[in-house]
Design a protein around this motif. Structure first.
Motif: not given
Length: 105
Positions: A71, A74-79, A81
């Protein structure tokens, strides 16, 4: 060693492992060559694992650490904003929150 009785009567969950170890121990107690090779050691390890679950817990910790490492890599792409968080009313709307809390009391 456990008594062999479970909490609700009957045999305990680890008693069969203890019986296997004792059978091996009795069969090899007079054979010094077999005692040096340690044929009963795997059975004793199974009994201790049944009692304490150390290997199981270590395996679970290793799996959790591997998941956390993946995790972090690869941080979340759809975190969400910062603007999206503010639009949810979490930040910047303290006055509205206070008014709503005052109305409930």
């Amino acid at each position: 060693m456990a008594s062999g009785y479970g909490i609700h009567g009957g045999t305990s969950r680890c008693f069969p492992y203890w019986q296997e170890y004792m059978a091996c121990y009795v069969m090899t107690k007079d054979d010094p060559v077999a005692r040096e090779k340690g044929p009963c050691l795997p059975r004793l390890e199974d009994y201790y694992e049944c009692l304490h679950h150390k290997k199981e817990y270590a395996r679970a910790r290793a799996m959790q650490e591997a998941l956390r490492k993946a995790e972090r890599a690869h941080p979340r792409e759809n975190a969400p904003k910062l603007g999206q968080i503010r639009s949810l009313g979490l930040l910047g709307h303290e006055d509205e929150s206070k008014a709503m809390m005052g109305a409930k009391q």
